[in-house]
Design an enzyme around this catalytic site. Structure first.
Site, PDB file in Angstrom:
ATOM      1  N   LYS A   1       0.835  -1.191   0.000  1.00  0.00           N
ATOM      2  CA  LYS A   1       0.000   0.000   0.000  1.00  0.00           C
ATOM      3  C   LYS A   1       0.881   1.258   0.000  1.00  0.00           C
ATOM      4  O   LYS A   1       2.004   1.216   0.497  1.00  0.00           O
ATOM      5  CB  LYS A   1      -0.855   0.026   1.280  1.00  0.00           C
TER       6      LYS A   1
ATOM      7  N   ARG B   1     -10.451 -11.397   1.724  1.00  0.00           N
ATOM      8  CA  ARG B   1     -11.304 -12.456   1.162  1.00  0.00           C
ATOM      9  C   ARG B   1     -10.602 -13.809   1.226  1.00  0.00           C
ATOM     10  O   ARG B   1     -11.253 -14.843   1.318  1.00  0.00           O
ATOM     11  CB  ARG B   1     -11.724 -12.069  -0.267  1.00  0.00           C
TER      12      ARG B   1
HETATM   13  N1  BES Z   1      -8.118  -3.630   4.227  1.00  0.00           N
HETATM   14  C1  BES Z   1      -8.296  -3.187   2.902  1.00  0.00           C
HETATM   15  C2  BES Z   1      -9.597  -2.393   2.693  1.00  0.00           C
HETATM   16  C3  BES Z   1      -9.723  -1.091   3.443  1.00  0.00           C
HETATM   17  C4  BES Z   1      -9.397   0.099   2.848  1.00  0.00           C
HETATM   18  C5  BES Z   1     -10.231  -1.075   4.727  1.00  0.00           C
HETATM   19  C6  BES Z   1      -9.536   1.294   3.525  1.00  0.00           C
HETATM   20  C7  BES Z   1     -10.383   0.122   5.399  1.00  0.00           C
HETATM   21  C8  BES Z   1     -10.038   1.302   4.804  1.00  0.00           C
HETATM   22  C9  BES Z   1      -8.318  -4.372   1.944  1.00  0.00           C
HETATM   23  O1  BES Z   1      -7.574  -5.464   2.327  1.00  0.00           O
HETATM   24  C10 BES Z   1      -7.749  -3.891   0.661  1.00  0.00           C
HETATM   25  O2  BES Z   1      -6.618  -3.517   0.638  1.00  0.00           O
HETATM   26  N2  BES Z   1      -8.563  -3.906  -0.388  1.00  0.00           N
HETATM   27  C11 BES Z   1      -8.155  -3.441  -1.653  1.00  0.00           C
HETATM   28  C12 BES Z   1      -8.705  -4.387  -2.679  1.00  0.00           C
HETATM   29  C13 BES Z   1      -8.097  -4.226  -4.036  1.00  0.00           C
HETATM   30  C14 BES Z   1      -6.657  -4.644  -4.021  1.00  0.00           C
HETATM   31  C15 BES Z   1      -8.880  -5.064  -5.007  1.00  0.00           C
HETATM   32  C16 BES Z   1      -8.720  -2.026  -1.849  1.00  0.00           C
HETATM   33  O3  BES Z   1      -9.817  -1.749  -1.358  1.00  0.00           O
HETATM   34  O4  BES Z   1      -8.034  -1.231  -2.461  1.00  0.00           O
HETATM   35 ZN    ZN Z   2      -5.530  -5.343   1.741  1.00  0.00          ZN
END
Ligand code: BES
Ligand code: ZN
Ligand code: ZN
Length: 497
Positions: A275, A349
């Protein structure tokens, strides 16, 4: 960690110092009980001067009239008493606590104009007071402006009402719920260096003292079960994963259980699909789903809910490392279905799919509800006021929506459909873990649905509501504890014998 707060109920109270709070309906007429605090009608004049009209949740502190035995006096507006629901009384409780400030003794005259506040609603005021009083200050070493370290400044609240005795009874279960919410908030607020998967699992084991049966599965046991989707996420962390399995058996012996499953990523760096740095600290809250499930189990056990309930927590840390899983890796889930990991940041997931499969395989529950801070896309869609609801069962959806309206923890149903499901088909495996740029929250839901078969199931995407959500009358903390009250209400309304 919060301010230590005791709540008493009394039929009558002679004011002896401290803060006095009066409830005032719209129109600005103080109730009969105010006479004790305002023999000369001075308060009424002060309210008029301040143009305080008794609007819902508005509050005003006033100068104490000469000769009064109160140290401070505040009034909280309640709008039209005939129109107030449980959610409103909860927020009124929060607004009351908002006036407490440094007072250590508080007397609340809980009447609604000329009528008594019903016992259940007085319990709601008390719950609102407890929820608002929550704060996370374990790591603040400086004394606060009270001159006391945050841990010792207690406050005693007395709610004065003709319904005191029945309010006290109703409050016992409200206290259990408040404790469950505080537990969930604590876990989400706690930093990941303190709260790893093993430490989180210990918090689950602590529910044994309330009569919950708890099993903690280690890596070895999960390997044996074939949970390679969950294990793949964990393999980049030096901290081993855990699966916590909790059972509360408060229902009839033959009654099929209901089940709640939580995403417990104690920290989500994204893994190799790292990230960006800005805001990454928020990912200490990526276990908000697991926290809500644990808080719920606490609430249900503490109030001795008459239901058989399973709680399952998938606990991992998602880190980049020489041993971390890579984009392109293919893992075999416990279900036997294979998954191509396109993006290691879509890890929730992968954790949930094995936890869901394990749950239905072992317990054959009446339904499964999973909670997860699953996608940023749900925040784009719904902001911070509704959780996304995805489900294969209309009745379960209706019940969740209803519970949302009752508690104020609102949900909004999103679609699932074959057109979206197709988006996660993979060139190399049975499915891939992301579906491309569009409809990111829905394709995440489609992914989970591939692991529930015919079991009635709902997925709550709480990325926008579990943390960083708006500050309200009943929450002044980063972590909201979203889900505990919603699901407690669902169980209470439909699944207790
Ligand atoms: N934990 C994150 C989602 C999230 C984002 C929770 C902001 C709380 C605040 C999740 O694991 C994630 O990173 N999801 C990605 C999915 C993508 C890679 C398809 C996202 O939402 O960008
Ligand atoms: Zn994630
Ligand atoms: Zn995540």
């Amino acid at each position: 960690m919060s301010r230590k707060i005791t709540i008493n109920f009394s039929k009558s109270s002679a004011i002896d110092g401290g803060l006095v709070v009066l409830l005032c309906p719209e129109g600005g007429e103080l109730p009969q009980s105010a006479a004790q605090a305002d023999p000369e009608g001075v308060l009424k004049r002060a309210m008029d001067v301040a143009e305080f009209e008794g609007k819902k949740f508005a509050a005003l502190e006033m100068l104490v009239p000469q000769g009064s035995s109160a140290d401070r006096i505040a009034v909280v507006g309640i709008g039209d008493p005939a129109e107030l629901n449980g959610k409103d009384w909860l927020r009124i409780g929060g607004a009351v606590f908002g006036q407490v400030k440094k007072s250590q003794k508080v007397t609340v005259f809980a009447d609604a104009g000329d009528s008594e506040v019903p016992a259940d609603e007085i319990a709601n005021i008390a719950l609102g007071i407890l929820l608002r009083s929550y704060r996370f200050d374990a790591y603040k070493t400086k004394k606060n402006d009270n001159g006391k370290s945050g841990k010792n400044d207690s406050v005693a609240v007395t709610l004065v009402s003709g319904n005191a005795a029945s309010a006290k009874k109703a409050f016992a279960s409200a206290r259990a719920v408040a404790d469950g919410v505080a537990l969930a908030r604590d876990l989400v607020n706690e930093p990941a260096n303190v709260l790893g998967p093993v430490e989180f699992a210990k918090k689950a084991s602590a529910l044994e003292k309330l009569g919950v049966e708890v099993e903690i599965l280690t890596e070895k046991e999960m390997k044996k079960l074939g949970m390679h989707a969950l294990l793949g996420v964990a393999q980049g962390s030096v901290r081993p994963p855990r699966l916590a399995v909790m059972q509360w058996k408060g229902g009839k012996q033959k009654q099929k259980p209901i089940a709640f499953i939580g995403k417990g990523v104690v920290f989500d760096t994204g893994g190799i699909s790292l990230k960006p740095g800005a805001g990454m600290e928020d990912m200490k809250g990526d276990m908000g789903g697991a926290a809500a499930v644990l808080g719920l189990m606490h609430a249900l056990a503490a109030r001795k809910a008459k239901a058989n309930v399973i709680g399952i927590l998938g606990l991992v840390e998602n880190m980049p490392d020489g041993n971390a899983q890579r984009p392109g890796d293919i893992v075999t889930s416990m279900s036997g279905q294979t998954i191509e990991v396109i993006n290691t940041d879509a890890e929730g997931r992968l954790v949930l799919c094995d936890a869901l499969w394990y749950c239905r395989d072992r317990f054959e529950p009446q339904f499964m509800i999973n909670l997860a801070t699953l996608t940023g896309a749900i925040i784009v869609a719904l902001g911070h006021h509704h959780a996304g609801l995805f489900s294969n069962d209309d009745e379960l959806c209706d019940r969740l929506s209803q519970a949302g309206n009752t508690t104020g923890e609102q949900v909004w149903r999103m679609p699932l459909a074959p057109e979206y499901d197709k988006l996660i088909d993979s060139k190399f495996a049975d499915m891939k873990n992301v579906g491309g740029r569009w409809a990111g929250s829905i394709t995440a839901g489609q992914f989970l649905q591939r692991f529930v078969n015919e079991t009635p199931w709902a997925h709550l995407d709480i990325a926008g509501t579990a943390m960083g959500s708006p500050q309200t009358e009943i929450n002044r903390s980063w972590a909201s504890g979203f889900g505990v009250r919603l699901l407690d209400e669902l169980v209470r309304a439909h699944y207790e014998r």
